[in-house]
Design a protein around this motif. Structure first.
Motif, PDB file in Angstrom:
ATOM      1  N   UNK A  53       0.804  -1.215   0.000  1.00 44.28           N
ATOM      2  CA  UNK A  53       0.000   0.000   0.000  1.00 44.28           C
ATOM      3  C   UNK A  53       0.836   1.264   0.000  1.00 44.28           C
ATOM      4  N   UNK A  54       0.275   2.330  -0.578  1.00 40.72           N
ATOM      5  CA  UNK A  54       0.934   3.636  -0.578  1.00 40.72           C
ATOM      6  C   UNK A  54      -0.129   4.699  -0.827  1.00 40.72           C
ATOM      7  N   UNK A  55       0.130   5.914  -0.353  1.00 37.25           N
ATOM      8  CA  UNK A  55      -0.721   7.064  -0.676  1.00 37.25           C
ATOM      9  C   UNK A  55      -0.026   7.876  -1.748  1.00 37.25           C
ATOM     10  N   UNK A  56      -0.697   8.055  -2.882  1.00 39.50           N
ATOM     11  CA  UNK A  56      -0.076   8.798  -3.979  1.00 39.50           C
ATOM     12  C   UNK A  56      -1.026   9.889  -4.462  1.00 39.50           C
ATOM     13  N   UNK A 114       9.681   9.875  -3.850  1.00 37.40           N
ATOM     14  CA  UNK A 114       8.450   9.103  -3.777  1.00 37.40           C
ATOM     15  C   UNK A 114       8.825   7.678  -3.405  1.00 37.40           C
ATOM     16  N   UNK A 115       7.923   7.001  -2.712  1.00 31.38           N
ATOM     17  CA  UNK A 115       8.201   5.632  -2.307  1.00 31.38           C
ATOM     18  C   UNK A 115       8.114   4.687  -3.500  1.00 31.38           C
ATOM     19  N   UNK A 116       9.189   3.956  -3.762  1.00 35.27           N
ATOM     20  CA  UNK A 116       9.138   2.869  -4.742  1.00 35.27           C
ATOM     21  C   UNK A 116       9.664   1.630  -4.038  1.00 35.27           C
ATOM     22  N   UNK A 165      -3.299   3.314  -3.044  1.00 38.58           N
ATOM     23  CA  UNK A 165      -2.979   2.370  -4.110  1.00 38.58           C
ATOM     24  C   UNK A 165      -2.450   1.098  -3.448  1.00 38.58           C
ATOM     25  N   UNK A 166      -2.967  -0.056  -3.830  1.00 38.79           N
ATOM     26  CA  UNK A 166      -2.554  -1.280  -3.143  1.00 38.79           C
ATOM     27  C   UNK A 166      -2.739  -2.493  -4.052  1.00 38.79           C
ATOM     28  N   UNK A 167      -1.728  -2.802  -4.891  1.00 37.93           N
ATOM     29  CA  UNK A 167      -1.872  -3.914  -5.846  1.00 37.93           C
ATOM     30  C   UNK A 167      -2.240  -5.233  -5.174  1.00 37.93           C
ATOM     31  N   UNK A 197      -4.580   0.081  -9.631  1.00 39.08           N
ATOM     32  CA  UNK A 197      -4.795  -0.524  -8.313  1.00 39.08           C
ATOM     33  C   UNK A 197      -5.215   0.489  -7.250  1.00 39.08           C
ATOM     34  N   UNK A 198      -5.820   1.601  -7.668  1.00 41.96           N
ATOM     35  CA  UNK A 198      -6.355   2.549  -6.692  1.00 41.96           C
ATOM     36  C   UNK A 198      -7.538   1.893  -5.981  1.00 41.96           C
TER      37      UNK A 198
END
Ligand SMILES: [Zn+2]
Length: 273
Positions: A88-91, A224-226, A113-115, A98-99
């Protein structure tokens, strides 16, 4: 997979860019992301989840709080507990693949977003956020860092230290990556039973945990988180580096399985017990 540093980065981004703004709209793409309690399973979705989230519209976003890998985000009088799960991440910005849920503040939408769908958004009154955030967890590994003896007291177990460090009920925040990295810093073999560590090793581990978490947060602060699993660069000293030279001594990094997870370490810097 997000551990304490990644969750802290997310918290700081939301605090800096969203806190103080009014929530204008909730966009639900996947109702199963809204759960009634800490659960990684979509089938534990809250039956009236979308309505509970919509009830937050009109509230002003507060500053998120964090305990271990969990977030609590006040929208008084309501709020959200958040677990990022595996992916999960907030973008902000355009709707990403995958929103699951979007929160619109003025002209800016922040997407959860969380595939892999292990992440959860849990509606919770603002007044109860702090209690439910910490429920079942040990002290936060960064905000309530423990000196050596106090750390040792929480780990009176024969379990391998690497496995015990990932037990969120003992200490909240470390996962597979940062536990391995902290043990490398402290020069402790990951398979040593936790209750066999010396006083000196506990002191070293106490410092190593805080240093590891702080350095990881500092390294990611501006980007940004990757996640590594999504093809991001590997910034770690031993994690994911089997066969590569140890950055300290050049010995090839080894990999073993502990508690069903891959663990990486330097056989020379972290000698077997
Ligand atoms: Zn080494």
């Amino acid at each position: 997979m997000p551990e304490l540093p990644e969750v802290e980065i997310a918290r700081r981004q939301l605090a800096r860019r969203v806190a103080g703004r009014r929530l204008d709209e909730v966009i639900v793409r996947d109702p199963q992301a809204i759960r009634g309690d800490w659960s990684t399973r979509p089938r534990d979705a809250l039956p009236d989840g979308p309505a509970r989230l919509a009830a937050l519209v009109g509230a002003e976003a507060g500053e998120p709080m964090r305990h271990g890998k969990r977030l609590g985000w006040p929208f008084p009088p309501g709020g959200l507990l958040i677990h990022l799960g595996m992916s999960g991440a907030w973008v902000p910005g355009e709707e990403p693949p995958h929103a699951r849920v979007g929160l619109r503040f003025g002209d800016a939408v922040w997407w959860f977003r969380d595939p892999r769908r292990f992440g959860a958004l849990i509606p919770c009154p603002a007044a109860r956020l702090a209690d439910r955030l910490a429920a079942g967890l040990g002290p936060d590994a960064l905000l309530a860092a423990l000196p050596g003896p106090a750390l040792a007291a929480r780990f009176r177990t024969r379990a391998a230290i690497k496995v015990a460090l990932m037990d969120q009920g003992r200490l909240a925040g470390l996962g597979n990556i940062h536990a391995a990295e902290a043990l490398f810093r402290a020069r402790i073999h990951p398979a040593i039973p936790a209750n066999a560590l010396s006083d000196d090793q506990w002191e070293a581990l106490s410092r190593a945990i805080v240093d590891q978490l702080r350095d990881a947060i500092d390294a990611q602060q501006d980007g940004e988180l990757v996640y590594l699993t999504e093809g991001g660069p590997n910034p770690f000293a031993v994690y994911g580096r089997e066969g590569e030279p140890c950055p300290r001594c050049g010995t090839p990094i080894a990999r073993i399985a502990l508690g069903g997870r891959s663990t990486f370490y330097c056989p020379r810097c972290q000698p077997a017990p």
